[in-house]
Motif scaffolding. Structure first.
Motif, PDB file in Angstrom:
ATOM      1  N   ARG A 103       0.828  -1.214   0.000  1.00  0.00           N
ATOM      2  CA  ARG A 103       0.000   0.000   0.000  1.00  0.00           C
ATOM      3  C   ARG A 103       0.858   1.258   0.000  1.00  0.00           C
ATOM      4  O   ARG A 103       0.620   2.193   0.754  1.00  0.00           O
ATOM      5  CB  ARG A 103      -0.976  -0.012   1.160  1.00  0.00           C
ATOM      6  CG  ARG A 103      -1.956  -1.154   1.043  1.00  0.00           C
ATOM      7  CD  ARG A 103      -2.900  -1.218   2.198  1.00  0.00           C
ATOM      8  NE  ARG A 103      -3.673  -2.430   2.084  1.00  0.00           N
ATOM      9  CZ  ARG A 103      -4.982  -2.474   2.190  1.00  0.00           C
ATOM     10  NH1 ARG A 103      -5.666  -1.390   2.392  1.00  0.00           N
ATOM     11  NH2 ARG A 103      -5.617  -3.616   2.080  1.00  0.00           N
ATOM     12  N   ILE A 104       1.879   1.227  -0.849  1.00  0.00           N
ATOM     13  CA  ILE A 104       2.773   2.367  -1.022  1.00  0.00           C
ATOM     14  C   ILE A 104       2.573   2.885  -2.442  1.00  0.00           C
ATOM     15  O   ILE A 104       2.693   2.128  -3.404  1.00  0.00           O
ATOM     16  CB  ILE A 104       4.242   1.959  -0.810  1.00  0.00           C
ATOM     17  CG1 ILE A 104       4.445   1.421   0.608  1.00  0.00           C
ATOM     18  CG2 ILE A 104       5.170   3.126  -1.072  1.00  0.00           C
ATOM     19  CD1 ILE A 104       5.807   0.803   0.819  1.00  0.00           C
ATOM     20  N   ARG A 105       2.279   4.178  -2.556  1.00  0.00           N
ATOM     21  CA  ARG A 105       2.104   4.759  -3.881  1.00  0.00           C
ATOM     22  C   ARG A 105       3.476   5.042  -4.478  1.00  0.00           C
ATOM     23  O   ARG A 105       4.281   5.758  -3.897  1.00  0.00           O
ATOM     24  CB  ARG A 105       1.318   6.055  -3.800  1.00  0.00           C
ATOM     25  CG  ARG A 105       1.018   6.628  -5.160  1.00  0.00           C
ATOM     26  CD  ARG A 105       0.291   7.926  -5.102  1.00  0.00           C
ATOM     27  NE  ARG A 105      -0.513   7.982  -3.885  1.00  0.00           N
ATOM     28  CZ  ARG A 105      -1.376   8.936  -3.601  1.00  0.00           C
ATOM     29  NH1 ARG A 105      -1.549   9.907  -4.425  1.00  0.00           N
ATOM     30  NH2 ARG A 105      -2.054   8.928  -2.481  1.00  0.00           N
ATOM     31  N   VAL A 106       3.735   4.442  -5.625  1.00  0.00           N
ATOM     32  CA  VAL A 106       4.994   4.648  -6.341  1.00  0.00           C
ATOM     33  C   VAL A 106       4.636   5.077  -7.750  1.00  0.00           C
ATOM     34  O   VAL A 106       3.870   4.391  -8.445  1.00  0.00           O
ATOM     35  CB  VAL A 106       5.850   3.358  -6.360  1.00  0.00           C
ATOM     36  CG1 VAL A 106       7.130   3.576  -7.132  1.00  0.00           C
ATOM     37  CG2 VAL A 106       6.163   2.896  -4.944  1.00  0.00           C
ATOM     38  N   GLU A 107       5.175   6.204  -8.162  1.00  0.00           N
ATOM     39  CA  GLU A 107       4.919   6.691  -9.524  1.00  0.00           C
ATOM     40  C   GLU A 107       5.605   5.768 -10.528  1.00  0.00           C
ATOM     41  O   GLU A 107       6.617   5.147 -10.225  1.00  0.00           O
ATOM     42  CB  GLU A 107       5.437   8.116  -9.669  1.00  0.00           C
ATOM     43  CG  GLU A 107       4.805   9.096  -8.698  1.00  0.00           C
ATOM     44  CD  GLU A 107       3.303   9.234  -8.878  1.00  0.00           C
ATOM     45  OE1 GLU A 107       2.820   9.092 -10.020  1.00  0.00           O
ATOM     46  OE2 GLU A 107       2.609   9.470  -7.876  1.00  0.00           O
ATOM     47  N   ASP A 108       5.070   5.724 -11.736  1.00  0.00           N
ATOM     48  CA  ASP A 108       5.600   4.828 -12.771  1.00  0.00           C
ATOM     49  C   ASP A 108       7.056   5.117 -13.091  1.00  0.00           C
ATOM     50  O   ASP A 108       7.839   4.193 -13.333  1.00  0.00           O
ATOM     51  CB  ASP A 108       4.763   4.938 -14.046  1.00  0.00           C
ATOM     52  CG  ASP A 108       3.392   4.307 -13.894  1.00  0.00           C
ATOM     53  OD1 ASP A 108       3.239   3.468 -12.982  1.00  0.00           O
ATOM     54  OD2 ASP A 108       2.487   4.651 -14.677  1.00  0.00           O
ATOM     55  N   GLN A 109       7.457   6.381 -13.054  1.00  0.00           N
ATOM     56  CA  GLN A 109       8.848   6.711 -13.378  1.00  0.00           C
ATOM     57  C   GLN A 109       9.802   6.284 -12.262  1.00  0.00           C
ATOM     58  O   GLN A 109      11.009   6.187 -12.482  1.00  0.00           O
ATOM     59  CB  GLN A 109       9.017   8.208 -13.694  1.00  0.00           C
ATOM     60  CG  GLN A 109       8.800   9.127 -12.528  1.00  0.00           C
ATOM     61  CD  GLN A 109       7.369   9.627 -12.396  1.00  0.00           C
ATOM     62  OE1 GLN A 109       6.466   9.099 -13.032  1.00  0.00           O
ATOM     63  NE2 GLN A 109       7.169  10.632 -11.578  1.00  0.00           N
ATOM     64  N   ASP A 110       9.274   6.008 -11.046  1.00  0.00           N
ATOM     65  CA  ASP A 110      10.120   5.589  -9.929  1.00  0.00           C
ATOM     66  C   ASP A 110      10.242   4.075  -9.806  1.00  0.00           C
ATOM     67  O   ASP A 110      11.019   3.578  -8.993  1.00  0.00           O
ATOM     68  CB  ASP A 110       9.573   6.161  -8.611  1.00  0.00           C
ATOM     69  CG  ASP A 110       9.628   7.677  -8.584  1.00  0.00           C
ATOM     70  OD1 ASP A 110      10.519   8.242  -9.251  1.00  0.00           O
ATOM     71  OD2 ASP A 110       8.794   8.289  -7.888  1.00  0.00           O
ATOM     72  N   LEU A 111       9.475   3.334 -10.585  1.00  0.00           N
ATOM     73  CA  LEU A 111       9.498   1.870 -10.481  1.00  0.00           C
ATOM     74  C   LEU A 111      10.852   1.256 -10.838  1.00  0.00           C
ATOM     75  O   LEU A 111      11.286   0.325 -10.153  1.00  0.00           O
ATOM     76  CB  LEU A 111       8.390   1.261 -11.329  1.00  0.00           C
ATOM     77  CG  LEU A 111       6.985   1.386 -10.742  1.00  0.00           C
ATOM     78  CD1 LEU A 111       5.952   0.887 -11.735  1.00  0.00           C
ATOM     79  CD2 LEU A 111       6.876   0.645  -9.433  1.00  0.00           C
TER      80      LEU A 111
END
Length: 95
Positions: A16-24
């Protein structure tokens, strides 16, 4: 084992951690670094090494398990908002 961006996104979702697509990709690299360190630890030869409870060798103090300050039921129950027959009385919560 190698973690890709899809697996990193799934782990982030499960945590349940929001991670932006560019940070994956960076997160996947972090996971791979952690797994690499764990693999290094698995290569360490620990045969003959005794398990430790602390980094300093010490023994736990042992004592007889005896009641040293018992027979305080009336004093303990004096603090209870409701006591019956020598026990704490609580509202019924299960039908």
């Amino acid at each position: 084992m190698s973690i890709d961006t899809d697996t990193a996104a799934r782990v982030a979702k499960l945590a349940r951690i929001r991670v932006e697509d560019q940070d994956l990709p960076a997160l996947a690299n972090e996971f791979n670094g952690i797994l690499g360190f764990i693999e290094q630890l698995a290569e360490v030869d620990v045969d003959g090494v005794e398990p430790m409870t602390s980094v300093t060798p010490m023994r736990l103090k042992r004592r007889d398990d005896v009641v040293t300050d018992g027979d305080q039921q009336p004093a303990v129950l004096a603090n209870a908002p409701d006591a019956r027959e020598g026990f704490f009385a609580v509202p019924k919560v299960v039908e």
